[in-house]
Design a protein around this motif. Structure first.
Motif, short mmCIF file in Angstrom:
data_model
loop_
_atom_site.label_atom_id
_atom_site.label_comp_id
_atom_site.label_asym_id
_atom_site.label_seq_id
_atom_site.Cartn_x
_atom_site.Cartn_y
_atom_site.Cartn_z
N ALA A 249 41.96 13.48 37.67
CA ALA A 249 40.53 13.22 37.51
C ALA A 249 39.72 13.93 38.60
N LEU A 250 40.19 13.83 39.84
CA LEU A 250 39.45 14.48 40.93
C LEU A 250 39.47 15.99 40.76
N GLY B 298 49.78 11.06 46.93
CA GLY B 298 49.71 11.82 45.69
C GLY B 298 48.60 12.86 45.65
N LEU B 299 47.82 12.97 46.71
CA LEU B 299 46.67 13.89 46.68
C LEU B 299 46.84 15.08 47.63
N GLN B 300 48.09 15.30 48.07
CA GLN B 300 48.35 16.41 48.99
C GLN B 300 47.89 17.74 48.36
N GLY B 301 47.29 18.56 49.19
CA GLY B 301 46.95 19.91 48.74
C GLY B 301 45.62 20.04 48.01
N ARG C 123 48.42 7.46 40.92
CA ARG C 123 48.40 8.72 41.69
C ARG C 123 48.17 9.91 40.77
N ARG C 124 48.86 9.92 39.64
CA ARG C 124 48.72 11.05 38.71
C ARG C 124 47.31 11.10 38.12
N PRO D 288 40.46 1.90 38.07
CA PRO D 288 39.83 1.52 39.35
C PRO D 288 40.32 2.33 40.54
N ALA D 289 41.58 2.78 40.50
CA ALA D 289 42.08 3.62 41.61
C ALA D 289 41.25 4.90 41.70
#
Ligand SMILES: [Fe+2]
Ligand SMILES: [Fe+2]
Length: 264
Positions: free
Chosen positions: A199-200, A246-249, A193-194, A130-131
């Motif tokens: 996935a993105l 967790g999505l920096q960069g 976060r991982r 769900p995240a």
């Protein structure tokens, strides 16, 4: 969850177009073909929301009442976005509404029909799924809102601009929910976060990918994000995404503009 769902409900509802003459307001100054092509894309994607909802509800997200309350209203609002855009298309003699939507769904590839099975199995194996969906939703809502903004600017038509501004206000509330709910899931869990990052990075594609023909996605990305203003809008979305835990960069949107925005 930081985002107050109830305040969204109070402000939510059917898009008010009662004072906009979408039937004959374009008679004197019709929209040019590239703008109508973008509107067709947006019509199709808005009306596909119920299918995205189907995919979400087979995952463990359906057990969270705050998520399902939001999704119920979200689906309703997106339907009326598609309906209003359909009226603009019909005013220009272009197919819109249930006939167009039905043909689109009939032509979807097998992978699209199998998607709920993949999501249900994925959800059983990955409790943090769900995240991914919430953050994915935030990215798509940011892109959708920016796309409407770019289209309003490029079209320079007061009536269309007013309609798109009203839609963008509702998209802003969708952004608020998805980004806030996604953020709180990412804050709670390193695994979320991982998983979300991977996935993105590997799977995210522009809204409408896999639903609308690829050539249409390339055209819309090129038309709306291919200029300097579009590049700035893409960079803004990437900065918003990068501020999530967790999505920096990540530079998803700039990369997609580069890949899809190139001439076919
Ligand atoms: Fe929408
Ligand atoms: Fe939305």
């Amino acid at each position: 969850m930081a985002f107050p769902v109830s305040s969204h409900h109070r402000a939510a509802g059917r898009l008010d177009t009662s004072d906009l003459d979408l039937e004959s307001g374009f008679a004197e100054a019709p929209l040019p073909p590239p703008v109508l092509r973008c509107l067709q894309y947006m019509h199709d994607v808005e009306h596909h929301t119920v299918c995205y909802l189907r995919d979400l509800l087979v995952t463990s997200a359906h057990r969270d009442p705050e998520i399902t309350e939001f999704l119920t209203v979200w689906n309703y609002e997106e339907h009326w976005h598609g309906e209003a855009i359909g009226r603009v298309l019909a005013a220009h003699g272009r197919p819109a509404g249930p006939g167009r939507v039905g043909r689109l769904r009939d032509g979807l590839p097998l992978t699209e029909r199998l998607r709920p099975i993949g999501f249900a199995l994925g959800s059983a194996a990955l409790p943090e799924l769900p995240a991914v969906h919430l953050v994915w939703g935030a990215v798509n809502e940011w892109c959708t809102q920016a796309g409407y903004g770019q289209l309003a600017r490029r079209a320079g038509h007061p009536l269309l601009g007013e309609l798109l501004r009203r839609i963008m206000r509702q998209e802003g509330r969708h952004i608020a929910f998805y980004s806030s709910a996604g953020r709180s899931r990412l804050e709670r869990s390193g695994a979320a976060r991982r998983l979300t990052r991977v996935a993105l990075e590997r799977l995210w594609r522009p809204v409408g990918h896999g639903v609308v023909p690829a050539e249409e996605t390339r055209f819309v990305v090129r038309y709306l994000f291919g200029d300097e203003g579009g590049a700035e809008a893409a960079a803004r979305i990437d900065r918003n995404v990068a501020r999530l835990p967790g999505l920096q960069g990540l530079t998803l949107v700039a990369r997609a503009v580069d890949r899809y925005g190139r001439a076919a």
